[in-house]
Enzyme design. Structure first.
Site, PDB file in Angstrom:
ATOM      1  CE1 TYR A  91      99.726-108.753 -61.034  1.00  0.00           C
ATOM      2  CE2 TYR A  91     100.726-110.039 -59.264  1.00  0.00           C
ATOM      3  CZ  TYR A  91     100.849-109.197 -60.361  1.00  0.00           C
ATOM      4  OH  TYR A  91     102.094-108.808 -60.778  1.00  0.00           O
TER       5      TYR A  91
ATOM      6  CB  SER B 144     104.670-111.894 -60.964  1.00  0.00           C
ATOM      7  OG  SER B 144     104.898-112.069 -59.578  1.00  0.00           O
TER       8      SER B 144
END
Length: 243
Positions: free
Chosen positions: A166, A142
């Site tokens: 994350y 990401s």
């Protein structure tokens, strides 16, 4: 007779992973649907087959050594090799994740799936990938893992909210991918990182603005790179993402 390309997609029972399987299957490939949940995996395989995809189920918990070893044996018995591995399985962990308040267990669990799980699966599948004429590994990351974007003045817009489990797990994954690329540079294996963009999935409670199909596009592009293509790079649909 031309042999089918054999791919394995982890976390392929839903969301981006399922759409990656759809896209690779549309190329005429045989696609292993890696997933932990027996029912969801069987349902995904059924849906893919109904769409004309040569899909097969692969019971796979990326956090479990025995499960991953069994998955490698399954592919060995079925095909004798693996051409493409897409490491898509990931978790976000409970939010919010402010570093001053986070439960260290949350960070540990996210890294176990998003980073250690990728290493575990990749290493188990490498012997099968080495038998391929054009092996490819795609790690789904990401742009929130980009340190350049996280440290920029517009970080809230370009790198999402503060998320100490994350976001750094994706930075860690990016760094791990570079280490694989360095070690494997003298082989035919191309390994790259793909960012799907902000996709509406259960990982973000469906707040994303892109569809899973749009998010899958970068994985399909990297899975089908020509021989001699880039390795150890970070891409999204617009091109190279800064580390």
């Amino acid at each position: 007779m031309h042999e089918r390309t054999i791919a394995l997609v982890t976390g392929a029972n839903k969301g981006i992973g399922h759409e990656i399987a759809v896209g690779l299957g549309a190329l005429g490939w045989s696609v292993g649907v890696g997933a932990r949940d027996d029912g969801r995996r069987a349902d995904a395989v059924e849906r893919l087959r109904a769409a004309g995809v040569d899909a097969f189920g692969v019971p796979l918990d990326v956090t479990d050594d025995a499960s991953v070893a069994a998955a490698a044996r399954l592919i060995e018995d079925r095909a004798g090799r693996l051409d493409v591995l897409v490491n898509n399985a990931a978790i976000a962990g409970p939010m919010p994740q402010h570093p001053t308040h986070v439960d260290p267990g949350t960070v540990r669990a996210v890294v176990e799936t998003n980073v250690i799980g990728v290493i575990r699966v990749t290493n188990a599948m490498l012997p099968l990938l080495r038998r391929s004429a054009s092996p490819r590994i795609v790690n789904m990351s990401s742009s929130v893992g980009s340190l350049t974007r996280q440290s920029g003045p517009d970080a809230e817009l370009t790198a999402g909210p503060v998320a100490v489990a994350y976001a750094p797990s994706k930075t860690f994954l990016n760094a791990v991918t570079l280490q694989y690329a360095r070690e494997l540079r003298d082989t035919d294996i191309l390994i790259n990182v793909g960012c799907p963009g902000y996709v509406a999935t259960d990982l973000n409670e469906f707040q994303g603005v892109r569809t899973p199909g749009q998010g899958a596009a970068i994985a399909i592009e990297l899975a089908t790179l020509p021989d001699g293509g880039p390795t150890g790079r970070f891409f999204d649909d617009a091109g190279v993402v800064p580390w």
